[in-house]
Write a protein that holds these residues in place. Structure first.
Motif, PDB file in Angstrom:
ATOM      1  N   VAL A 204      10.825 -13.810  -3.137  1.00  0.00           N
ATOM      2  CA  VAL A 204      11.023 -12.162  -3.386  1.00  0.00           C
ATOM      3  C   VAL A 204      12.301 -12.056  -3.781  1.00  0.00           C
ATOM      4  O   VAL A 204      13.342 -12.630  -3.093  1.00  0.00           O
ATOM      5  N   LEU A 205      12.570 -11.863  -4.996  1.00  0.00           N
ATOM      6  CA  LEU A 205      13.882 -11.675  -5.691  1.00  0.00           C
ATOM      7  C   LEU A 205      14.332 -10.002  -5.430  1.00  0.00           C
ATOM      8  O   LEU A 205      13.368  -9.289  -6.138  1.00  0.00           O
ATOM      9  N   THR A 206      15.478  -9.929  -5.116  1.00  0.00           N
ATOM     10  CA  THR A 206      15.865  -8.346  -5.241  1.00  0.00           C
ATOM     11  C   THR A 206      16.968  -8.285  -6.399  1.00  0.00           C
ATOM     12  O   THR A 206      17.444  -9.310  -6.756  1.00  0.00           O
ATOM     13  N   GLY A 207      17.249  -7.169  -6.776  1.00  0.00           N
ATOM     14  CA  GLY A 207      18.268  -6.540  -7.867  1.00  0.00           C
ATOM     15  C   GLY A 207      19.856  -7.448  -7.307  1.00  0.00           C
ATOM     16  O   GLY A 207      20.507  -7.551  -7.948  1.00  0.00           O
ATOM     17  N   GLU A 208      19.986  -7.021  -5.939  1.00  0.00           N
ATOM     18  CA  GLU A 208      21.458  -7.683  -5.617  1.00  0.00           C
ATOM     19  C   GLU A 208      21.617  -9.266  -6.008  1.00  0.00           C
ATOM     20  O   GLU A 208      22.621  -9.605  -6.130  1.00  0.00           O
ATOM     21  N   GLU A 209      20.687  -9.892  -5.551  1.00  0.00           N
ATOM     22  CA  GLU A 209      20.727 -11.308  -5.822  1.00  0.00           C
ATOM     23  C   GLU A 209      21.041 -11.562  -7.424  1.00  0.00           C
ATOM     24  O   GLU A 209      21.693 -12.486  -7.843  1.00  0.00           O
TER      25      GLU A 209
ATOM     26  N   ALA B  22      21.640  -9.489  -9.769  1.00  0.00           N
ATOM     27  CA  ALA B  22      22.923  -9.025 -10.526  1.00  0.00           C
ATOM     28  C   ALA B  22      24.157  -9.761 -10.108  1.00  0.00           C
ATOM     29  O   ALA B  22      25.027  -9.804 -10.883  1.00  0.00           O
ATOM     30  N   ALA B  23      24.048 -10.458  -8.871  1.00  0.00           N
ATOM     31  CA  ALA B  23      25.333 -11.265  -8.540  1.00  0.00           C
ATOM     32  C   ALA B  23      25.231 -12.666  -9.558  1.00  0.00           C
ATOM     33  O   ALA B  23      26.417 -12.983  -9.725  1.00  0.00           O
ATOM     34  N   ALA B  24      24.019 -12.929 -10.042  1.00  0.00           N
ATOM     35  CA  ALA B  24      24.139 -14.384 -10.701  1.00  0.00           C
ATOM     36  C   ALA B  24      24.100 -14.271 -12.264  1.00  0.00           C
ATOM     37  O   ALA B  24      24.049 -15.114 -13.020  1.00  0.00           O
ATOM     38  N   THR B  25      24.104 -12.825 -12.687  1.00  0.00           N
ATOM     39  CA  THR B  25      23.619 -12.448 -14.142  1.00  0.00           C
ATOM     40  C   THR B  25      24.710 -11.588 -14.667  1.00  0.00           C
ATOM     41  O   THR B  25      25.310 -10.650 -13.806  1.00  0.00           O
ATOM     42  N   GLU B  26      25.011 -11.375 -15.992  1.00  0.00           N
ATOM     43  CA  GLU B  26      25.799 -10.323 -16.503  1.00  0.00           C
ATOM     44  C   GLU B  26      24.811  -9.279 -16.824  1.00  0.00           C
ATOM     45  O   GLU B  26      23.615  -9.366 -17.035  1.00  0.00           O
ATOM     46  N   PRO B  27      25.352  -7.884 -16.701  1.00  0.00           N
ATOM     47  CA  PRO B  27      24.518  -6.845 -17.231  1.00  0.00           C
ATOM     48  C   PRO B  27      23.746  -7.080 -18.482  1.00  0.00           C
ATOM     49  O   PRO B  27      24.436  -7.796 -19.694  1.00  0.00           O
ATOM     50  N   LEU B  28      22.738  -6.370 -18.881  1.00  0.00           N
ATOM     51  CA  LEU B  28      22.027  -6.487 -20.400  1.00  0.00           C
ATOM     52  C   LEU B  28      22.845  -5.676 -21.186  1.00  0.00           C
ATOM     53  O   LEU B  28      23.465  -4.801 -20.716  1.00  0.00           O
TER      54      LEU B  28
ATOM     55  N   LEU C 124      16.441  -5.851 -12.691  1.00  0.00           N
ATOM     56  CA  LEU C 124      15.818  -5.303 -11.060  1.00  0.00           C
ATOM     57  C   LEU C 124      16.823  -4.298 -10.597  1.00  0.00           C
ATOM     58  O   LEU C 124      17.988  -4.508 -11.196  1.00  0.00           O
ATOM     59  N   ALA C 125      16.377  -3.166 -10.404  1.00  0.00           N
ATOM     60  CA  ALA C 125      17.156  -2.166 -10.025  1.00  0.00           C
ATOM     61  C   ALA C 125      18.269  -2.602  -8.988  1.00  0.00           C
ATOM     62  O   ALA C 125      17.806  -3.461  -7.972  1.00  0.00           O
ATOM     63  N   LEU C 126      19.633  -2.100  -9.240  1.00  0.00           N
ATOM     64  CA  LEU C 126      20.671  -2.432  -8.383  1.00  0.00           C
ATOM     65  C   LEU C 126      21.033  -1.283  -7.532  1.00  0.00           C
ATOM     66  O   LEU C 126      21.276  -0.385  -8.100  1.00  0.00           O
ATOM     67  N   LYS C 127      20.714  -1.202  -6.304  1.00  0.00           N
ATOM     68  CA  LYS C 127      20.997  -0.203  -5.330  1.00  0.00           C
ATOM     69  C   LYS C 127      20.191   1.129  -5.593  1.00  0.00           C
ATOM     70  O   LYS C 127      20.181   1.766  -4.536  1.00  0.00           O
ATOM     71  N   GLN C 128      19.923   1.358  -6.706  1.00  0.00           N
ATOM     72  CA  GLN C 128      19.423   2.584  -6.988  1.00  0.00           C
ATOM     73  C   GLN C 128      18.243   2.529  -7.881  1.00  0.00           C
ATOM     74  O   GLN C 128      18.347   1.890  -9.069  1.00  0.00           O
ATOM     75  N   ALA C 129      17.010   3.282  -7.855  1.00  0.00           N
ATOM     76  CA  ALA C 129      16.195   3.365  -8.670  1.00  0.00           C
ATOM     77  C   ALA C 129      16.205   4.581  -9.551  1.00  0.00           C
ATOM     78  O   ALA C 129      16.740   5.590  -9.104  1.00  0.00           O
TER      79      ALA C 129
ATOM     80  N   ILE D  85      11.782  -2.990  -8.798  1.00  0.00           N
ATOM     81  CA  ILE D  85      12.910  -2.793  -7.648  1.00  0.00           C
ATOM     82  C   ILE D  85      12.925  -4.366  -7.091  1.00  0.00           C
ATOM     83  O   ILE D  85      13.977  -4.895  -6.800  1.00  0.00           O
ATOM     84  N   ALA D  86      12.085  -5.321  -6.774  1.00  0.00           N
ATOM     85  CA  ALA D  86      11.722  -6.670  -6.793  1.00  0.00           C
ATOM     86  C   ALA D  86      10.813  -7.417  -7.291  1.00  0.00           C
ATOM     87  O   ALA D  86       9.859  -6.873  -7.842  1.00  0.00           O
ATOM     88  N   ALA D  87      10.892  -8.786  -7.455  1.00  0.00           N
ATOM     89  CA  ALA D  87       9.958  -9.551  -8.188  1.00  0.00           C
ATOM     90  C   ALA D  87       9.325 -10.362  -7.083  1.00  0.00           C
ATOM     91  O   ALA D  87      10.351 -11.152  -6.408  1.00  0.00           O
TER      92      ALA D  87
END
Lengths: 292, 800
Positions: free
Chosen positions: B71-76, B78-84, B98-103, B110-112
């Motif tokens: 289960v992947l979250t936005g926090e994880e 975003a920490a590993a990738t650059e923004p689009l 994935l949404a980071l902190k806010q939808a 929200i999660a994958a």
């Protein structure tokens, strides 16, 4: 769009089907699947078990029962559409098929499936409601017959009891020497569910007096409605335009009508009336054109 | 410059579209047909709220299901990738897959959840517990501009991504000097192109080769660069396989968020990852909605119908994140006056964020909505002056002799003959008879109207709206490439260096090369190298490929032909000017000596001793081709040469409405179309018919509608209504050809034809029908029930 996991069983008799249904509150009957399968895929329906009745021979077929035409619940819409008995004795039902989905969905979809699904804007439930057909339900305890007027309770809600199986539909055959039917529908695209639709069947004696009349409207709200007051007011008249307009307008004013993105409640009330009037006018014309 | 072929042999000929063979028999190969062994499947957890703080995400129940891997979250992520990537300089409008902190919109991921099968992943996604704290939200674009509006991206400080006013020419003077003015508002509803095939991707990370392999249903410029940047990989570690068929796009197949999500998971889990959007994901959160636009337009004109100046404000609702969407306000600057000689224009482009799904490029990149606004203006001018709508257009049209024609915003239109196209259409349609037919329909009790629309299709994909709207972007190169290889047996292989989504690029490139080399195009193999082996491409955007891929192929073939001429001349001991090339062979001008294709190929591949001194052996040429007329940056006052070519279309529609019901029915649809030299008539016809169907959808049926709770209420094809074969009438096409002086064969673009004028034409027809009632519709789509309600209200008030 994958369904929630479910069991699938294919019973070999009505009795077995009823026993399975009675034993499992989370079971649902599947026939042609034209409404249920998309609902499963969208996870809007989440039955634990599907009971497939499509291959039960006693649920399929059309037969003449004198005063009624009897259609087995699992009879395909396409088979019904092209059945000579339907054209001859249930002309109002014959009229609506071109409006139901597409040829491909009618090859799969069943008559009983559409009625049990009870979409408020679907065509077959409107015909059933307009003619106040009898709907036969089998339970483990025996068979009951429900009049269409008591059958549709709300959107996708019917009077089929828990554990009950819709087995057949009995459409009354009218005895008037001259009979006319008509159906009108409005939707954005030809094969969609109706925003609003209207069906009418009228009978005439040898003169220009209307001796029997039924008119119904679908797509207005909770379920298809039969305009009994209008029909009653029109019987005995010549079905002239003014009489039709008065009767329909009075009946429409009483109805509770819903609106949505596609069509406002005002639209459905106004156009429901337009379609009912058109249906009655066309049905009268058809009846008067009948050879005596 | 290559010598132009004397007589067209394959170009414009009635030849089959080679791609159709595999599509018709169902043998296309799409992203979902790529089966990777051992692949895991992804399902998404969607936001239920238009705006909410994500308090916590608990995936434990999901992970407890056997067969669920992650289960992947936005926090994880975003920490590993650059923004689009954002097109504008809006660094605080950060977007991750994935949404980071806010939808920020309903349906946002929200999660994958990753599992052995897609069905299992969906089961598990339902078990992910997300705790939300709902936040204020805003759905409407005008509401988003108010000072008290909820801000979609608080760090950005407001909802405004772009608010720029351009003034080209003496607008105030022209308004002051004009005899008449009028103003109006029209609204273009949010629709899109909604492909049959949803977005799909398979990603595989090979740690031993340090290589990311991607198969995707993509149509996107610089896709592999964007992957590399977001994944923090060198670009040569990303290999995009371009030999997949893309099942429909017209701009929207830009699943960069899907790609980064799957690429990260592939790396994180060491397994191939597959995500094929389902329809709900595609409609609600595929981030592929089109323009959603309010136009406020004023025009200044004289009593003879000449429009002197226009002020246009376009307010676009891009949804929750920026991406490239604001640029869709920029491209129409290249045809901001349509086919008309309007001297001066004020254009205010405003782009705002709201809590709707994200917007993406859609066919025409903002041009069709703009054409709808311009054409409404012309109809209104005619109406105000009680002049014929076609006559007003004729008076304002740029004349044939005035090309190349410089419009106030800096683009020079290449060529056109609008008056002739209109004359041909009116002759074809029988203009008097059409009006008689309309009047007959009116007398029968219907509301009948004739719709008119004239518009341009800017083509060539020279995306100078990027530096125009973002001064930090200095890109002026928009190249396309082609490589031709002739093997030792004399068989030809050529390249298309991008994916195609049904545009027929293989037919295009083979036809052009066949034309130049005078060789049957069916003998030419067309391949699509992967992104590591490809030459530069900017992908098929902006109706560019006939011009750009056609241009690259033409020049590459010309180089090849020149080499063959050199080999032949050398054998004859003659100068290159003393030989002629014909049918793949070279002969002396006198005709006494001739070398056929096979002999020339043999010399090139095997007879070094026969090659002219200094010539490379083998037969391989290529061309990296810059956009004709491109290459300059905008002026400080916002003038720029946008696209090189301008196709013209003129629509005439007869439509009748049942007044008691509101149902419009199209009785006749005729389009005059001029896209210069046609490479393949079947492709152009298909584009035009499909474009008109698409335009009818935008005009009458299609809308991603949101309720005031921020819920999207048209999530399935039950409610998002695509026109079917029963709603799209037979279309009559009247051809005209005004070649472009800027392209190799005189060709212009046609990938957006039909769509760019159909919505304006339908709206025009409806309003002509409604005119006797004194009402007009000003919003697309025109829903039949709303039309019925408007007619009923007008009849009621005329009674009262």
């Amino acid at each position: 769009m994958k369904p929630v996991p479910f069991d699938y069983v294919r019973p070999t008799s009505i009795e077995e089907t009823c026993a399975l249904l009675a034993a499992d509150g989370d079971a649902r009957v599947i026939a042609g699947g034209q409404s249920l399968v998309p609902m499963l895929a969208m996870r809007l329906a989440r039955p634990a078990r599907l009971i497939d009745i499509l291959r039960l021979p006693e649920l399929s077929g059309v037969r003449d029962d004198g005063n009624t035409v009897v259609i087995g619940a699992a009879t395909r819409q396409a088979a019904t559409e092209h059945h000579p008995l339907i054209k001859a004795k249930a002309p109002l039902l014959a009229k609506v098929f071109p409006w139901i989905g597409h040829p491909a969905t009618r090859r799969r979809g069943t008559i009983g499936g559409s009625i049990a699904h009870a979409d408020p804007s679907a065509e077959i439930p409107l015909v059933v409601a307009t003619l106040d057909a009898e709907i036969v339900v089998r339970e483990a305890s025996g068979e009951t017959t429900i009049n269409a007027g008591e059958f549709f309770l709300g959107p996708m809600v019917t009077a089929i009891p828990q554990g009950g199986l819709l087995t057949e539909i009995r459409l009354p055959v009218w005895s008037q020497p001259r009979l006319g039917v008509s159906f009108h529908e409005v939707n954005a695209r030809h094969s969609d569910f109706a925003f609003v639709c209207a069906a009418a069947q009228v009978g005439f004696d040898e003169t220009t007096h209307c001796t029997a009349c039924a008119v119904g409207i679908g797509g207005l709200g909770e379920f298809p409605v039969r305009l009994d007051r209008a029909a009653k007011a029109l019987i005995g008249t010549d079905l002239d335009h003014a009489a039709i307009a008065d009767a329909v307008d009075a009946a429409m004013a009483e109805l509770d009508i819903w609106g949505d993105l596609h069509a406002s409640a005002e639209y459905r009330r106004r156009v429901g009336g337009v379609l009912a009037r058109r249906a009655l006018i066309d049905a009268r014309q058809a009846a008067l054109e009948c050879p005596q | 410059m290559s010598t132009a072929p004397r007589r067209l042999r394959y170009v414009s000929a009635n030849r089959r579209v080679r791609e159709d063979r595999r599509f018709v028999v169902g043998m296309g190969r799409y992203a979902a047909d790529v089966e990777a062994a051992n692949a895991l499947h992804v399902a998404l957890v969607p936001s239920a709220h238009p705006a909410a703080r994500i308090v916590s995400i608990d995936g434990s129940a999901a992970l407890a299901l056997p067969g669920v891997h992650y289960v992947l979250t936005g926090e994880e992520l975003a920490a590993a990738t650059e923004p689009l990537m954002n097109g504008l300089e809006t660094p605080e409008v950060k977007r991750y897959p994935l949404a980071l902190k806010q939808a920020r919109y309903v349906g946002e991921w929200i999660a994958a959840v990753v599992a052995d099968t897609r069905a299992l992943a969906e089961d598990a996604a339902e078990l992910v517990e997300v705790s939300y704290e709902p936040l204020p939200y805003v759905i409407d674009a005008e509401a988003a501009l108010r000072p008290d509006a909820a801000i979609v991206h608080p760090p950005h400080g407001s909802n405004v991504l772009l608010d720029r006013t351009f003034v080209w020419g003496e607008v105030e003077r022209d308004f002051a000097q004009s005899q008449r003015q009028l103003s109006f508002r029209v609204v273009w509803g949010r629709s899109s192109t909604v492909p049959i095939e949803t977005f799909g991707i398979t990603a595989i990370w090979d740690p031993w080769r340090e290589l990311l392999d991607v198969w995707a249903s993509i149509q996107m410029p610089k896709y592999s660069d964007q992957i590399a940047r977001a994944m923090r990989l060198p670009a040569n570690a990303v290999r995009v396989h371009q030999d997949v068929d893309v099942g429909g796009s017209y701009g929207v197949k830009r699943g960069i968020k899907h790609t980064i999500l799957c690429s990260y998971l592939a790396r994180r889990l060491g397994r191939p990852i597959r995500l094929i959007e389902d329809r709900l994901e595609n409609m609600r959160a595929g981030d592929a909605h089109g323009p959603d636009r309010i136009f406020d337009v004023s025009v200044a004109f004289n009593t003879d119908g000449i429009v002197r100046s226009m002020k246009m404000r376009a307010l676009d609702n891009v949804g929750a994140y920026a991406g490239r969407a604001p640029f869709q306000l920029g491209k129409p600057i290249g045809a901001i006056v349509g086919p008309y000689k309007i001297q001066s224009v004020e254009y205010r482009a405003q782009s705002v964020t709201t809590n709707k799904a994200v917007q993406e490029a859609v066919r025409g990149f903002g041009q069709s909505p703009t054409n709808y606004a311009i054409e409404t203006a012309i109809d209104k001018v005619a109406g105000a002056l009680r002049l014929d709508r076609i006559e007003v257009r004729r008076r304002n049209f740029i004349r044939k002799g005035e090309f190349p024609y410089l419009i106030p915003s800096g683009t020079r239109y290449d060529s056109g003959d609008y008056h002739t196209v209109v004359a041909k259409v009116l002759d074809h349609v029988g203009w008097d008879a059409l009006q008689t037919e309309r009047n007959r329909l009116r007398q029968s009790g219907l509301l009948a109207g004739i719709g008119i629309a004239a518009c341009l299709e800017p083509s060539g994909g020279n995306s100078t709206f990027e530096p125009l709207l973002n001064p930090k972007n200095t890109t002026s190169t928009w190249m396309e490439s082609c490589r031709i290889h002739v093997d030792a047996l004399g068989d030809i292989v050529t390249t298309v260096n991008t994916t195609s989504s049904g545009q027929g690029h293989e037919t295009l490139v083979a036809t052009v090369i066949g034309e130049v080399l005078e060789i049957d195009p069916d003998r030419i193999r067309v391949v699509r190298p992967d992104s590591l082996e490809s030459m530069p491409s900017n992908s098929p955007v902006g109706s560019r490929m006939a011009i750009m891929l056609g241009g690259a192929a033409y020049h590459a073939a010309g180089k090849l032909k020149q080499k063959l001429i050199g080999i032949g001349a050398h054998q004859f001991g003659a100068g290159e000017d003393a030989v002629v090339y014909a049918n793949g062979g070279v002969a002396t001008t006198a005709g006494d000596r001739r070398l056929a294709w096979a002999e020339l190929v043999n010399i090139a591949h095997r007879n070094w001793h026969l090659l002219p001194p200094g010539m490379e052996p083998g037969l391989e040429t290529n061309q990296i081709y810059q956009v004709p007329t491109g290459g300059t940056l905008p002026t400080p006052d916002g003038r720029v040469q946008m696209y090189p070519c301008h196709s013209f279309e003129f629509h005439v529609v007869l439509l009748a409405i049942d007044p008691d019901i509101g149902l419009p029915k199209i009785h006749r649809y005729v389009i005059g179309h001029d896209c210069g030299t046609v490479i393949n008539p079947h492709i152009v016809k298909g584009m035009t018919l499909g474009g008109i169907a698409h335009g009818i959808g935008a005009a009458l049926f299609e809308e991603f509608a949101y309720d005031d709770q921020g819920q999207m209420i048209t999530q399935t094809f039950m409610d998002y209504l695509l026109p079917s074969s029963q709603e799209v009438p037979e279309v009559e096409i009247v051809h005209h050809c005004t070649p472009s002086p800027y392209t190799v064969l005189g060709q212009k673009g046609s990938g957006e034809s039909g769509y760019l004028g159909a919505p304006a034409a339908i709206s025009s027809a409806v309003n002509d029908a409604l005119a006797p009632l004194g009402i007009a519709v000003a919003k697309l789509p025109i829903r039949l029930a709303a039309l019925g309600d408007a007619i009923a209200a007008a009849r009621q008030s005329s009674k009262a």
